[in-house]
Design a protein around this motif. Structure first.
Motif, mmCIF file in Angstrom:
data_model
loop_
_atom_site.group_PDB
_atom_site.id
_atom_site.type_symbol
_atom_site.label_atom_id
_atom_site.label_comp_id
_atom_site.label_asym_id
_atom_site.label_seq_id
_atom_site.Cartn_x
_atom_site.Cartn_y
_atom_site.Cartn_z
ATOM 1 N N ALA A 181 -7.755 54.302 -71.206
ATOM 2 C CA ALA A 181 -7.883 53.582 -72.482
ATOM 3 C C ALA A 181 -6.974 54.199 -73.540
ATOM 4 C CB ALA A 181 -9.338 53.592 -72.947
ATOM 5 N N TRP A 182 -6.857 55.515 -73.523
ATOM 6 C CA TRP A 182 -5.928 56.207 -74.435
ATOM 7 C C TRP A 182 -4.503 55.720 -74.204
ATOM 8 C CZ3 TRP A 182 -1.861 59.301 -72.783
ATOM 9 C CH2 TRP A 182 -1.204 60.060 -73.764
ATOM 10 N N ALA A 183 -4.072 55.684 -72.941
ATOM 11 C CA ALA A 183 -2.707 55.272 -72.619
ATOM 12 C C ALA A 183 -2.463 53.818 -73.023
ATOM 13 C CB ALA A 183 -2.449 55.462 -71.130
ATOM 14 N N LEU A 218 1.771 67.941 -66.938
ATOM 15 C CA LEU A 218 2.925 67.057 -67.074
ATOM 16 C C LEU A 218 2.769 65.834 -66.171
ATOM 17 C CD1 LEU A 218 5.920 69.608 -67.102
ATOM 18 C CD2 LEU A 218 4.433 68.934 -68.994
ATOM 19 N N ASP A 219 2.337 66.066 -64.935
ATOM 20 C CA ASP A 219 2.174 64.949 -63.997
ATOM 21 C C ASP A 219 1.079 63.990 -64.437
ATOM 22 O OD1 ASP A 219 4.219 65.791 -62.348
ATOM 23 O OD2 ASP A 219 2.899 66.850 -60.944
ATOM 24 N N LEU A 220 0.022 64.518 -65.043
ATOM 25 C CA LEU A 220 -1.034 63.642 -65.549
ATOM 26 C C LEU A 220 -0.469 62.675 -66.579
ATOM 27 C CD1 LEU A 220 -4.051 62.839 -65.967
ATOM 28 C CD2 LEU A 220 -4.104 64.568 -67.777
ATOM 29 N N GLY A 223 1.569 59.983 -64.986
ATOM 30 C CA GLY A 223 0.727 59.013 -64.312
ATOM 31 C C GLY A 223 0.014 58.062 -65.260
ATOM 32 N N LEU A 224 -0.270 58.534 -66.473
ATOM 33 C CA LEU A 224 -0.928 57.698 -67.462
ATOM 34 C C LEU A 224 0.043 56.774 -68.183
ATOM 35 C CD1 LEU A 224 -3.335 60.317 -69.103
ATOM 36 C CD2 LEU A 224 -4.037 58.336 -67.739
ATOM 37 N N LEU A 225 1.224 57.289 -68.535
ATOM 38 C CA LEU A 225 2.097 56.580 -69.462
ATOM 39 C C LEU A 225 3.155 55.695 -68.796
ATOM 40 C CD1 LEU A 225 2.518 59.389 -72.130
ATOM 41 C CD2 LEU A 225 1.185 57.277 -72.345
ATOM 42 N N GLU A 226 3.666 56.088 -67.657
ATOM 43 C CA GLU A 226 4.686 55.255 -67.027
ATOM 44 C C GLU A 226 4.166 53.870 -66.648
ATOM 45 O OE1 GLU A 226 6.450 57.561 -63.907
ATOM 46 O OE2 GLU A 226 7.737 58.687 -65.305
ATOM 47 N N ARG A 264 8.965 53.910 -75.663
ATOM 48 C CA ARG A 264 8.326 52.652 -75.254
ATOM 49 C C ARG A 264 9.429 51.714 -74.785
ATOM 50 N NH1 ARG A 264 5.439 49.223 -73.320
ATOM 51 N NH2 ARG A 264 3.856 47.977 -74.382
ATOM 52 N N VAL A 265 9.327 51.291 -73.548
ATOM 53 C CA VAL A 265 10.377 50.478 -72.938
ATOM 54 C C VAL A 265 10.468 49.130 -73.651
ATOM 55 C CG1 VAL A 265 11.093 49.312 -70.825
ATOM 56 C CG2 VAL A 265 10.091 51.611 -70.714
ATOM 57 N N VAL A 266 11.703 48.715 -73.920
ATOM 58 C CA VAL A 266 11.950 47.410 -74.527
ATOM 59 C C VAL A 266 11.945 46.355 -73.413
ATOM 60 C CG1 VAL A 266 13.570 45.994 -75.846
ATOM 61 C CG2 VAL A 266 13.294 48.426 -76.391
#
Length: 268
Positions: A181-183, A218-220, A223-226, A264-266
């Motif tokens: 939910a945060w991501a 870092l990996d977490l 995994g959340l943001l990508e 943030r990807v366009v």
């Protein structure tokens, strides 16, 4: 791109002049820290409705300076500001507490909103900002460019977009059950092409389940943001000189710090 290379590029883009603030907190803008800013240290409590965080009210009720208060802005953030690599426009700092990072970021070309769900924290942040304004005799460049709201991050209107969001010890304070939910909320609030700047603490090896603060990595963050539309242009461990004292593996739970800067990807 490595962090130190990125800072150097920012310094050159700014004309080669910078005040490198990574080694100390400014007594005026960032409080008057003791010999070492205390590491985050909170008692483990049952997680009840993480979108409201009732435990934070309890912590602030007991003291004017809870144990998680580092008493100064992050050295890594100060270095990035000095290097000129922080986007201008609208910025957001969730879980801002007394607002050290908010006042560090505030500038004529950057309006910063600090959020905290505890009214006492917001009152303390406003009082501290007024002290800065008074001490500068009206010359503080951040005056009129920072505000504090008693609002939950999860209740923010998703039509209200930001060019830059800064998370330091906010994600790690949340129960792991609501990390997705945060991501998703970060993705909803950062403009396309905007930046999410994450200082990743505590990185603990081997990871444990104590918290808050809960262990992160870092990996977490990848995994959340990508999956929600962010790509990193910095993701690495933070050098000791850019960490708060006690947050480079030399303090509580031997937690280390990392940094992730995400764009943030366009959409095409």
């Amino acid at each position: 791109v490595g962090l130190m290379a990125l800072l150097a590029l920012g310094r050159r883009a700014a004309g080669g002049s910078t005040r490198l603030l990574a080694t100390a907190c400014s007594p005026l803008l960032e409080g008057s820290p003791p010999s070492a800013c205390p590491a985050t240290h909170m008692a483990s409590q049952a997680s009840v409705n993480e979108a409201v965080h009732p435990r934070w009210e309890d912590m602030w009720a007991k003291t004017d300076r809870p144990g998680f208060d580092a008493n100064c802005a992050s050295p890594a953030l100060l270095a990035a500001i000095a290097a000129g690599t922080i986007p201008v426009g609208r910025a957001l700092v969730p879980g801002c507490g007394r607002g050290y990072d908010v006042t560090a970021l505030a500038a004529p070309d950057r309006h910063v909103v600090g959020l905290d769900i505890v009214p006492k924290a917001v009152a303390a942040a406003n009082a501290r900002m007024q002290e800065i304004i008074d001490a500068a005799n009206g010359t503080w460049p951040g005056a009129g460019h920072a505000e504090f709201r008693t609002t939950s991050f999860f209740d923010m209107d998703e039509a209200d977009k930001f060019d830059f969001i800064y998370d330091y010890t906010f994600l790690c304070a949340l129960d792991p059950s609501i990390r997705d939910a945060w991501a998703q909320k970060m993705a909803a609030l950062v403009k396309e092409g905007g930046e999410l700047f994450t200082l990743i603490f505590p990185i603990i090896q081997p990871a444990d389940t104590q918290g808050p603060p809960f262990a992160v990595s870092l990996d977490l963050l990848k995994g959340l943001l990508e999956p929600v539309g962010f790509e990193h242009f910095v993701l690495e461990m933070l050098p000791g000189e850019l960490c708060h004292p006690g947050r480079n593996g030399d303090g509580w739970r031997r937690g280390k710090s990392g940094i992730g800067r995400w764009r943030r990807v366009v959409r095409p």
